[in-house]
Design a protein around this motif. Sequence first.
Motif, PDB file in Angstrom:
ATOM      1  N   LYS A  31       0.840  -1.219   0.166  1.00 44.46           N
ATOM      2  CA  LYS A  31       0.045  -0.094  -0.069  1.00 44.46           C
ATOM      3  C   LYS A  31       0.819   1.297  -0.076  1.00 44.46           C
ATOM      4  N   THR A  32       0.265   2.339  -0.477  1.00 46.29           N
ATOM      5  CA  THR A  32       0.947   3.653  -0.279  1.00 46.29           C
ATOM      6  C   THR A  32       0.803   3.832   1.152  1.00 46.29           C
ATOM      7  N   VAL A  33       1.982   4.378   1.789  1.00 45.25           N
ATOM      8  CA  VAL A  33       1.973   4.850   3.208  1.00 45.25           C
ATOM      9  C   VAL A  33       1.776   6.319   3.122  1.00 45.25           C
ATOM     10  N   VAL A  34       1.019   6.958   3.719  1.00 44.46           N
ATOM     11  CA  VAL A  34       0.526   8.438   3.719  1.00 44.46           C
ATOM     12  C   VAL A  34       0.705   9.006   5.009  1.00 44.46           C
ATOM     13  N   VAL A  35       1.903   9.836   5.070  1.00 43.70           N
ATOM     14  CA  VAL A  35       2.631  10.119   6.124  1.00 43.70           C
ATOM     15  C   VAL A  35       1.844  11.481   6.442  1.00 43.70           C
ATOM     16  N   ILE A  36       1.390  11.538   7.826  1.00 42.96           N
ATOM     17  CA  ILE A  36       0.797  12.802   8.306  1.00 42.96           C
ATOM     18  C   ILE A  36       1.767  13.284   9.526  1.00 42.96           C
ATOM     19  N   ASP A  37       1.722  14.679   9.456  1.00 45.34           N
ATOM     20  CA  ASP A  37       2.142  15.344  10.736  1.00 45.34           C
ATOM     21  C   ASP A  37       1.386  16.375  10.937  1.00 45.34           C
ATOM     22  N   LYS A  38       2.059  17.366  11.693  1.00 44.17           N
ATOM     23  CA  LYS A  38       1.262  18.571  11.950  1.00 44.17           C
ATOM     24  C   LYS A  38       0.980  19.512  11.028  1.00 44.17           C
ATOM     25  N   MET A  39       2.131  20.034  10.270  1.00 45.51           N
ATOM     26  CA  MET A  39       2.163  21.139   9.055  1.00 45.51           C
ATOM     27  C   MET A  39       3.028  20.517   8.074  1.00 45.51           C
ATOM     28  N   GLY A  40       3.681  19.457   8.194  1.00 41.33           N
ATOM     29  CA  GLY A  40       4.508  19.099   6.879  1.00 41.33           C
ATOM     30  C   GLY A  40       6.123  19.236   7.252  1.00 41.33           C
ATOM     31  N   GLN A  41       6.228  19.375   8.590  1.00 42.71           N
ATOM     32  CA  GLN A  41       7.605  19.767   8.998  1.00 42.71           C
ATOM     33  C   GLN A  41       8.480  18.310   8.943  1.00 42.71           C
ATOM     34  N   HIS A  42       7.817  17.241   9.284  1.00 43.04           N
ATOM     35  CA  HIS A  42       8.515  16.043   9.699  1.00 43.04           C
ATOM     36  C   HIS A  42       8.033  14.887   8.445  1.00 43.04           C
ATOM     37  N   SER A  43       7.195  15.279   7.627  1.00 45.47           N
ATOM     38  CA  SER A  43       6.623  14.087   6.939  1.00 45.47           C
ATOM     39  C   SER A  43       7.668  13.930   5.734  1.00 45.47           C
ATOM     40  N   GLY A  44       8.299  15.024   5.197  1.00 45.75           N
ATOM     41  CA  GLY A  44       9.160  14.704   4.265  1.00 45.75           C
ATOM     42  C   GLY A  44      10.278  13.729   4.411  1.00 45.75           C
ATOM     43  N   VAL A  45      10.956  13.981   5.634  1.00 46.57           N
ATOM     44  CA  VAL A  45      12.153  13.039   6.052  1.00 46.57           C
ATOM     45  C   VAL A  45      11.441  11.644   6.434  1.00 46.57           C
ATOM     46  N   ALA A  46      10.185  11.594   7.032  1.00 48.98           N
ATOM     47  CA  ALA A  46       9.657  10.177   7.319  1.00 48.98           C
ATOM     48  C   ALA A  46       9.420   9.667   5.938  1.00 48.98           C
ATOM     49  N   ALA A  47       8.855  10.244   5.078  1.00 52.30           N
ATOM     50  CA  ALA A  47       8.601   9.642   3.777  1.00 52.30           C
ATOM     51  C   ALA A  47       9.877   9.256   3.042  1.00 52.30           C
ATOM     52  N   LYS A  48      10.946  10.067   3.172  1.00 50.71           N
ATOM     53  CA  LYS A  48      12.145   9.510   2.818  1.00 50.71           C
ATOM     54  C   LYS A  48      12.693   8.425   3.320  1.00 50.71           C
ATOM     55  N   THR A  49      12.559   8.225   4.481  1.00 51.25           N
ATOM     56  CA  THR A  49      13.029   6.926   5.374  1.00 51.25           C
ATOM     57  C   THR A  49      12.274   5.756   4.765  1.00 51.25           C
ATOM     58  N   LEU A  50      11.104   6.016   4.550  1.00 56.53           N
ATOM     59  CA  LEU A  50      10.156   4.839   4.016  1.00 56.53           C
ATOM     60  C   LEU A  50      10.549   4.541   2.680  1.00 56.53           C
ATOM     61  N   LYS A  51      10.681   5.387   1.892  1.00 56.46           N
ATOM     62  CA  LYS A  51      11.221   5.054   0.503  1.00 56.46           C
ATOM     63  C   LYS A  51      12.369   4.422   0.354  1.00 56.46           C
ATOM     64  N   GLU A  52      13.421   4.806   1.211  1.00 55.36           N
ATOM     65  CA  GLU A  52      14.761   4.049   1.235  1.00 55.36           C
ATOM     66  C   GLU A  52      14.630   2.638   1.739  1.00 55.36           C
ATOM     67  N   ASN A  53      13.619   2.366   2.391  1.00 59.86           N
ATOM     68  CA  ASN A  53      13.373   0.989   2.800  1.00 59.86           C
ATOM     69  C   ASN A  53      12.450   0.135   1.828  1.00 59.86           C
ATOM     70  N   GLY A  54      12.017   0.658   0.754  1.00 56.78           N
ATOM     71  CA  GLY A  54      10.936  -0.041   0.013  1.00 56.78           C
ATOM     72  C   GLY A  54       9.661   0.363   0.076  1.00 56.78           C
ATOM     73  N   TYR A  55       9.358   1.307   0.914  1.00 60.13           N
ATOM     74  CA  TYR A  55       7.870   1.517   0.792  1.00 60.13           C
ATOM     75  C   TYR A  55       7.523   2.683  -0.231  1.00 60.13           C
ATOM     76  N   GLN A  56       6.216   2.669  -0.642  1.00 63.50           N
ATOM     77  CA  GLN A  56       5.795   3.500  -1.433  1.00 63.50           C
ATOM     78  C   GLN A  56       5.073   4.503  -0.620  1.00 63.50           C
ATOM     79  N   ALA A  57       5.617   5.875  -0.673  1.00 68.55           N
ATOM     80  CA  ALA A  57       5.087   6.726   0.401  1.00 68.55           C
ATOM     81  C   ALA A  57       4.906   8.164  -0.212  1.00 68.55           C
ATOM     82  N   ALA A  58       3.937   8.818   0.595  1.00 66.45           N
ATOM     83  CA  ALA A  58       3.351   9.929   0.126  1.00 66.45           C
ATOM     84  C   ALA A  58       2.949  10.822   1.363  1.00 66.45           C
ATOM     85  N   ARG A  59       2.920  12.155   1.302  1.00 66.97           N
ATOM     86  CA  ARG A  59       2.652  13.021   2.326  1.00 66.97           C
ATOM     87  C   ARG A  59       1.243  13.752   2.211  1.00 66.97           C
TER      88      ARG A  59
END
Length: 136
Positions: A90-118
């Motif tokens: 599945k696409t992992v949709v990363v949610i945070d307060k305003m977007g300040q941490h979701s980019g780094v989290a999505a990058k971590t997910l993508k580096e580990n083989g996940y499909q990620a979006a924010r």
Amino acid sequence: MDWTLFIAEQWVLLSILAVLVAALVFVEGKRGGETLSYHEMTRLFNDDQALLLDVRESSEFSGGHIAHAINIPHTKLANQLSQLEKHKSKTVVVIDKMGQHSGVAAKTLKENGYQAARLQGGMTEWQSQNLPVVKA
């Protein structure tokens, strides 16, 4: 110091700085993956194609989150990726307060083989649209 004088004298340097900051924001945004509107996220989730991952701290998550979201704080994500293993299709949709941490989290997910979006605008946007939240 008179700031207007400084700006007038150093306009070239300030222009270069502005371009570099804009480029950094653009590049970092791309690294974190695509952003989804709350409409797109809801459609994916309703079609069972998305997992909602809230990366805010547990106290913020408890104060109100999107129904069915899983909470793994962004500071613990790298060590707790195994919790998401069964959702790799599945696409992992990363949610945070305003977007300040979701980019780094999505990058971590993508580096580990996940499909990620924010989620665009994070929980702030979700709540500003008066969309439902649950409290734990």
